[in-house]
Design an enzyme around this catalytic site. Structure first.
Site, PDB file in Angstrom:
ATOM      1  CG  ASN A 196      -7.554  -2.475  -6.080  1.00  0.00           C
ATOM      2  OD1 ASN A 196      -6.622  -3.262  -5.919  1.00  0.00           O
ATOM      3  ND2 ASN A 196      -7.857  -1.553  -5.164  1.00  0.00           N
ATOM      4  CG  LEU A 256      -6.799  -8.024   8.133  1.00  0.00           C
ATOM      5  CD1 LEU A 256      -7.412  -9.324   8.645  1.00  0.00           C
ATOM      6  CD2 LEU A 256      -5.279  -8.180   8.012  1.00  0.00           C
ATOM      7  CG  ASN A 302       2.162   1.503  -5.099  1.00  0.00           C
ATOM      8  OD1 ASN A 302       3.087   1.321  -4.321  1.00  0.00           O
ATOM      9  ND2 ASN A 302       1.631   0.552  -5.833  1.00  0.00           N
ATOM     10  CG  ASP A 313      -2.094   0.880   1.110  1.00  0.00           C
ATOM     11  OD1 ASP A 313      -2.284   1.483   0.038  1.00  0.00           O
ATOM     12  OD2 ASP A 313      -2.847   0.996   2.099  1.00  0.00           O
ATOM     13  CD1 TRP A 342       7.494   6.365  -2.457  1.00  0.00           C
ATOM     14  CD2 TRP A 342       7.021   6.732  -4.614  1.00  0.00           C
ATOM     15  NE1 TRP A 342       8.683   6.382  -3.154  1.00  0.00           N
ATOM     16  CE2 TRP A 342       8.417   6.607  -4.486  1.00  0.00           C
ATOM     17  CE3 TRP A 342       6.482   6.963  -5.887  1.00  0.00           C
ATOM     18  CZ2 TRP A 342       9.288   6.703  -5.569  1.00  0.00           C
ATOM     19  CZ3 TRP A 342       7.342   7.065  -6.964  1.00  0.00           C
ATOM     20  CH2 TRP A 342       8.733   6.933  -6.798  1.00  0.00           C
TER      21      TRP A 342
HETATM   22  C1  FPP Z   1      -2.002   0.251  -3.273  1.00  0.00           C
HETATM   23  O1  FPP Z   1      -1.504   1.555  -3.275  1.00  0.00           O
HETATM   24  C2  FPP Z   1      -1.434  -0.483  -4.375  1.00  0.00           C
HETATM   25  C3  FPP Z   1      -2.141  -1.050  -5.375  1.00  0.00           C
HETATM   26  C4  FPP Z   1      -3.615  -1.033  -5.456  1.00  0.00           C
HETATM   27  C5  FPP Z   1      -1.468  -1.727  -6.484  1.00  0.00           C
HETATM   28  C6  FPP Z   1      -0.319  -2.549  -6.040  1.00  0.00           C
HETATM   29  C7  FPP Z   1       0.454  -2.973  -7.211  1.00  0.00           C
HETATM   30  C8  FPP Z   1       1.795  -2.929  -7.270  1.00  0.00           C
HETATM   31  C9  FPP Z   1       2.655  -2.520  -6.142  1.00  0.00           C
HETATM   32  C10 FPP Z   1       2.514  -3.387  -8.462  1.00  0.00           C
HETATM   33  C11 FPP Z   1       2.168  -4.809  -8.723  1.00  0.00           C
HETATM   34  C12 FPP Z   1       3.126  -5.426  -9.577  1.00  0.00           C
HETATM   35  C13 FPP Z   1       2.856  -6.482 -10.344  1.00  0.00           C
HETATM   36  C14 FPP Z   1       3.969  -7.156 -10.978  1.00  0.00           C
HETATM   37  C15 FPP Z   1       1.508  -7.008 -10.595  1.00  0.00           C
HETATM   38  P1  FPP Z   1      -2.531   2.751  -3.444  1.00  0.00           P
HETATM   39  O2  FPP Z   1      -2.652   3.059  -4.876  1.00  0.00           O
HETATM   40  O3  FPP Z   1      -3.820   2.387  -2.771  1.00  0.00           O
HETATM   41  O4  FPP Z   1      -1.782   3.871  -2.689  1.00  0.00           O
HETATM   42  P2  FPP Z   1      -2.466   5.040  -1.858  1.00  0.00           P
HETATM   43  O5  FPP Z   1      -3.219   4.378  -0.738  1.00  0.00           O
HETATM   44  O6  FPP Z   1      -1.300   5.840  -1.375  1.00  0.00           O
HETATM   45  O7  FPP Z   1      -3.341   5.792  -2.791  1.00  0.00           O
END
Ligand code: FPP
Length: 248
Positions: A71, A201, A25, A23, A28
């Site tokens: 998602n 979770l 991304n 979590d 970040w």
């Molecule tokens: C949550 O961060 C992350 C996701 C929903 C996607 C996770 C996917 C990856 C890390 C890459 C996966 C790689 C492969 C090879 C399939 P968020 O977007 O909810 O972050 P935020 O809460 O800060 O908005």
């Protein structure tokens, strides 16, 4: 926590199965004034780093929550980008997975994914199927409540066909119908890590996490490096796992 570089891990107390909710991304990226998808790209790069690190540490199964059944509610552009990540990842990383003897497994409602994503996942599983090292298990279009419902439906079908009695349904029989049954003795994570400071979770492995140790870190997923992983394992190793019993 990256100053904790020196944590000493006990090789005999390594978690066999680590599951990670990757979590943070989006946040970040926002901190860097970048679009959210730049965070997902950095997150994907980090999957490579942590896969290699976990494999070198002797972890048997690494399960990564890459896309949940919830998602799909995100903007179409972001969903499309996330659907393309496995394509980018496997196209680039298969040689390194092979070199590290890593076997890919994918669990989730895969038939709902775009054809290209399905194909690349299928190919990655096929190409790595004879590898005998760590299992890299992606949860892709995965949701735990849906998984439990699907398992229940399968058992009810067997019962309706007269093949199963209510008393036949034990925890083991039920777990056999879950997507993690492919992981055999390592189906249940020993350690769950969630990055980015959220402490929930989010419909991930609700059955399987019953006795897992949970570690939460404020670090955003793209920044979750080898030292962060070692730190989480160190925390796990300090815990006293009793599984409902008494102290050893
Ligand atoms: C949550 O961060 C992350 C996701 C929903 C996607 C996770 C996917 C990856 C890390 C890459 C996966 C790689 C492969 C090879 C399939 P968020 O977007 O909810 O972050 P935020 O809460 O800060 O908005």
């Amino acid at each position: 926590m990256s100053n904790e570089q020196t944590v000493q891990l006990a090789p005999d107390k390594m978690p066999n199965h680590i599951a990670i909710i990757m979590d943070g991304n989006g946040r970040w990226a926002k901190r860097r004034l970048l679009p959210r998808v730049a965070g997902h790209k950095a997150g994907m790069e980090n999957v490579k780093t942590i896969t290699k690190a976990a494999s070198h540490l002797g972890v048997k199964v690494l399960t990564l929550y890459a896309f949940s059944t919830e998602n799909w509610k995100r903007p179409a552009d972001e969903v499309n980008y996330l659907m393309d990540l496995p394509v980018k990842f496997f196209n680039k990383f298969i040689p390194e997975l092979m070199a590290n003897n890593v076997k890919v497994n994918i669990m989730g409602y895969l038939t709902q994914l775009p054809a290209k994503t399905q194909q690349v996942c299928h190919d990655a599983v096929e190409q790595t199927k004879n590898n005998t090292g760590m299992i890299l298990n992606f949860a892709l279009n995965y949701g735990s409540r849906a998984e439990i419902i699907t398992a229940t439906q399968k058992l009810v079908e067997q019962a309706a066909a007269g093949e199963l009695l209510p008393e036949d349904i034990t925890e083991d029989v039920f777990a056999q119908q879950l997507m993690t049954s492919a992981l055999g003795e390592y189906a249940d994570p020993d350690l769950l890590i969630r990055t980015s400071g959220e402490e929930r979770l989010s419909n991930f492995l609700l059955w399987q996490l019953a006795y897992s140790e949970l570690v939460f870190t404020d670090c955003f997923w793209p920044d979750f490096d080898v030292n962060e992983l070692r730190q989480a394992i160190w925390q796990y190793q300090q815990r006293d796992r009793r599984f409902g019993g008494l102290h050893k």
